[in-house]
Design a protein around this motif. Structure first.
Motif, short mmCIF file in Angstrom:
data_model
loop_
_atom_site.label_atom_id
_atom_site.label_comp_id
_atom_site.label_asym_id
_atom_site.label_seq_id
_atom_site.Cartn_x
_atom_site.Cartn_y
_atom_site.Cartn_z
N ILE A 249 0.83 -1.21 0.00
CA ILE A 249 0.00 0.00 0.00
C ILE A 249 0.86 1.25 0.00
CG2 ILE A 249 -1.62 1.33 1.41
CD1 ILE A 249 -2.92 -1.31 2.20
N ILE A 250 1.97 1.23 0.76
CA ILE A 250 2.86 2.39 0.80
C ILE A 250 3.47 2.65 -0.58
CG2 ILE A 250 5.05 3.23 1.75
CD1 ILE A 250 4.31 1.80 4.34
N SER A 251 3.88 1.60 -1.28
CA SER A 251 4.48 1.77 -2.61
C SER A 251 3.46 2.33 -3.60
CB SER A 251 5.03 0.43 -3.10
OG SER A 251 6.05 -0.05 -2.25
N LEU A 252 2.25 1.80 -3.58
CA LEU A 252 1.22 2.29 -4.50
C LEU A 252 0.82 3.73 -4.16
CD1 LEU A 252 -1.07 -0.82 -5.00
CD2 LEU A 252 0.68 0.08 -6.51
N GLU A 253 0.79 4.07 -2.89
CA GLU A 253 0.48 5.46 -2.53
C GLU A 253 1.56 6.41 -3.03
OE1 GLU A 253 -0.05 5.40 1.65
OE2 GLU A 253 -2.18 4.80 1.56
N ALA A 254 2.83 5.97 -2.98
CA ALA A 254 3.91 6.81 -3.52
C ALA A 254 3.75 7.00 -5.03
CB ALA A 254 5.27 6.18 -3.20
N ALA A 255 3.41 5.93 -5.75
CA ALA A 255 3.17 6.05 -7.19
C ALA A 255 1.99 6.97 -7.48
CB ALA A 255 2.93 4.66 -7.78
N GLN A 256 0.95 6.84 -6.67
CA GLN A 256 -0.22 7.71 -6.85
C GLN A 256 0.14 9.17 -6.62
OE1 GLN A 256 -3.30 7.07 -3.96
NE2 GLN A 256 -4.93 7.59 -5.39
N ALA A 257 0.97 9.44 -5.61
CA ALA A 257 1.37 10.83 -5.34
C ALA A 257 2.20 11.39 -6.49
CB ALA A 257 2.16 10.88 -4.03
N GLN A 258 3.10 10.58 -7.09
CA GLN A 258 3.88 11.06 -8.23
C GLN A 258 3.00 11.39 -9.42
OE1 GLN A 258 7.20 8.67 -9.36
NE2 GLN A 258 8.30 8.98 -7.42
N LEU A 259 2.02 10.54 -9.67
CA LEU A 259 1.10 10.82 -10.78
C LEU A 259 0.29 12.09 -10.53
CD1 LEU A 259 -0.20 7.26 -11.69
CD2 LEU A 259 1.30 8.71 -13.05
N ALA A 260 -0.11 12.29 -9.26
CA ALA A 260 -0.89 13.49 -8.94
C ALA A 260 -0.04 14.75 -9.12
CB ALA A 260 -1.42 13.40 -7.51
N ARG A 261 1.25 14.69 -8.77
CA ARG A 261 2.12 15.85 -8.95
C ARG A 261 2.41 16.11 -10.43
NH1 ARG A 261 4.86 13.62 -4.45
NH2 ARG A 261 6.38 12.66 -5.86
N ALA A 262 2.54 15.03 -11.22
CA ALA A 262 2.82 15.20 -12.65
C ALA A 262 1.64 15.85 -13.39
CB ALA A 262 3.17 13.87 -13.29
N ASN A 263 0.39 15.43 -13.00
CA ASN A 263 -0.82 16.02 -13.58
C ASN A 263 -0.80 15.94 -15.11
OD1 ASN A 263 -3.31 17.23 -13.68
ND2 ASN A 263 -2.54 19.32 -13.34
N ARG A 264 -0.69 14.69 -15.61
CA ARG A 264 -0.68 14.47 -17.06
C ARG A 264 -1.99 13.81 -17.47
NH1 ARG A 264 4.18 14.85 -19.65
NH2 ARG A 264 5.98 15.30 -18.32
N PRO A 265 -2.71 14.43 -18.36
CA PRO A 265 -3.99 13.84 -18.77
C PRO A 265 -3.82 12.49 -19.48
CG PRO A 265 -3.88 16.17 -19.37
CD PRO A 265 -2.51 15.76 -18.96
N GLU A 266 -2.72 12.28 -20.20
CA GLU A 266 -2.56 11.02 -20.92
C GLU A 266 -2.33 9.84 -19.98
OE1 GLU A 266 1.45 13.15 -20.82
OE2 GLU A 266 -0.65 13.62 -21.20
#
Length: 455
Positions: free
Chosen positions: A159-176
């Motif tokens: 869960i910690i690893s997936l939350e880190a990946a989710q946070a990176q995607l949220a910071r990147a803010n890429r629609p694709e």
């Protein structure tokens, strides 16, 4: 009158006496004057000697003090010279350090310039390249989560690893990458909904079971069982006081006169016989114990065998605890089944500790330690699809850039060849279509003379 006349000769004699005394004193003084002068001279000589000695001693001290001051001055001069030399060395070292610091400052400025250039180069990266770097990071985190679930079944770390990946995607803010973010969110929700096993509670129950195995009484009493939990079937200690009272009463009754009657004597005799019979029955109950035993070998164990038997059962409890940590359901059930069977056959179920140990072993045997964990295959598939799409977009962009570059080279070559023809021909209209398209350059070149070359 007579009195006055008589006193006058006395006063005359008194006045004559001081005059004679004064004359005598002057004579003695003149006689002693040479001796006093000599004493004064001696005193003056002694005073001169004392003053001369004092002056000599003071002069000597002055010379010694002067020598000490000169020596201290010389030492001070030498120390000042050494200090000056050390100061010169320190100054030279400071100058060297300043030179080195200046060189290091120059190197630092050069490095800072290079870092700025690298930063600008990273900022000038294309969006596709940054997307690939982001996808690589997300892939790494999701792979770690998959390994945590597959190897150790550690849901919390996944869960910690997936939350880190989710946070990176949220910071990147890429629609694709919205589809990838949705897949990771779905995997996170499934992992959070998984029922976890209370490992500390199960470990504590196994420890309690191990303690009961070492202290609960066996069917054959041993040292550990007697010390921890006495046998409930053992006969209670016989109170010696009632028996002594009975004997004393009988003795007293025998000494009493026969006037009490034969009925009292029969009653006391009957009471004595009943007490004796109850005492004998208690002794017989302690000698004979009837039990129902399924395993006949349980009654043939020696104290050493009982001790080894308890150690073997404790080792099985430790193996079950290791199986709990490794989530090995088959080993867990096998060890606890053997423990339950051994406790049921070899331990005395009349003891509370034995019944508690059997209950804990059976409850742990029925506890499921292997839980089906969800996987993050959806996230991995979404990452692969996003990477393929990014690589395809990068290839398309590279192809377009190469085509545009080849068209630009062709246009430049056409312009360089058309410039001499335009200077010799009076009609400049044929040079205008050259920069438009390659197809319009063919008619213009066909109208040119053959001496100017061919396109």
């Amino acid at each position: 009158m007579t009195d006055i006349d008589q006193s006058s000769p006395a006063s005359t004699s008194d006045s004559a006496t001081p005059a004679s005394a004064l004359a005598t004193a002057q004579a003695e003084t003149e006689r002693k004057r040479p001796g006093g002068f000599l004493l004064a001279v001696i005193l003056l000589v002694l005073l001169a000697l004392v003053l001369g000695g004092a002056l000599y001693y003071q002069n000597r001290q002055y010379r010694a003090l002067r020598a000490d001051l000169q020596q201290q001055q010389a030492q001070s001069l030498q120390l000042a010279q050494e200090t000056r030399a050390q100061a010169g060395q320190a100054l030279s070292m400071v100058q060297d350090q300043a030179t080195r610091i200046k060189a290091l400052r120059g190197a630092l400025e050069a490095t800072a310039g290079q870092v700025q250039e690298f930063d600008q180069a990273l900022r000038l990266m294309t969006d596709s390249g940054a997307g690939l770097v982001l996808l690589n990071d997300i892939d790494h985190l999701v792979t770690i989560a998959q390994q945590q679930l597959a190897l150790g079944g550690n849901v919390a770390n996944a869960i910690i690893s997936l939350e880190a990946a989710q946070a990176q995607l949220a910071r990147a803010n890429r629609p694709e990458l919205a589809a990838l973010q949705q897949s990771i969110n779905g995997d996170l929700e499934r992992l959070r909904a998984v029922a976890t096993i209370d490992m500390p509670a199960l470990s504590a129950r196994i420890d309690r079971l191990s303690d009961l195995i070492g202290t609960a009484p066996l069917l054959v009493p041993d040292t550990a069982g007697r010390l921890a939990d006495p046998d409930p079937s053992a006969p209670a200690p016989v109170d010696e006081a009632p028996a002594a009272e009975i004997v004393a009463a009988n003795a007293q009754a025998s000494t009493e006169p026969a006037a009490r009657g034969w009925r009292d004597w029969v009653k006391e005799t009957w009471q004595w016989m009943g007490d004796s019979a109850s005492l004998g029955l208690r002794e017989l109950r302690g000698l004979v114990d009837v039990r129902r035993v399924d395993d006949t070998a349980a009654l043939l164990m020696s104290p050493d065998q009982a001790l080894r038997f308890r150690e073997v059962l404790k080792q099985r409890a430790v193996t079950a605890q290791l199986a709990l940590m490794m989530r090995q359901l088959r080993i867990w059930q096998t060890e606890l089944e053997q423990l339950s069977k051994a406790i049921d056959q070899r331990y005395d179920m009349r003891a509370e500790s034995s019944r508690e140990a059997l209950k804990i072993a059976r409850e742990l045997h029925d506890t499921a330690i292997e839980i089906t964990l969800p996987k993050v295959d959806n996230s991995l598939a979404a990452i692969a699809a996003a990477r393929d799409a990014a690589e395809a977009a990068e290839a398309t962009r590279a192809t377009e850039q190469n085509g545009a570059a080849s068209d630009a080279d062709a246009d430049e070559s056409d312009q360089s060849e058309a410039s001499p023809a335009g200077s010799s021909s009076p009609a400049p209209a044929s040079a205008a279509p050259v920069s438009a398209t390659p197809s319009s350059a063919a008619p213009a070149s066909a109208a040119q003379p053959t001496g100017n070359g061919s396109v």
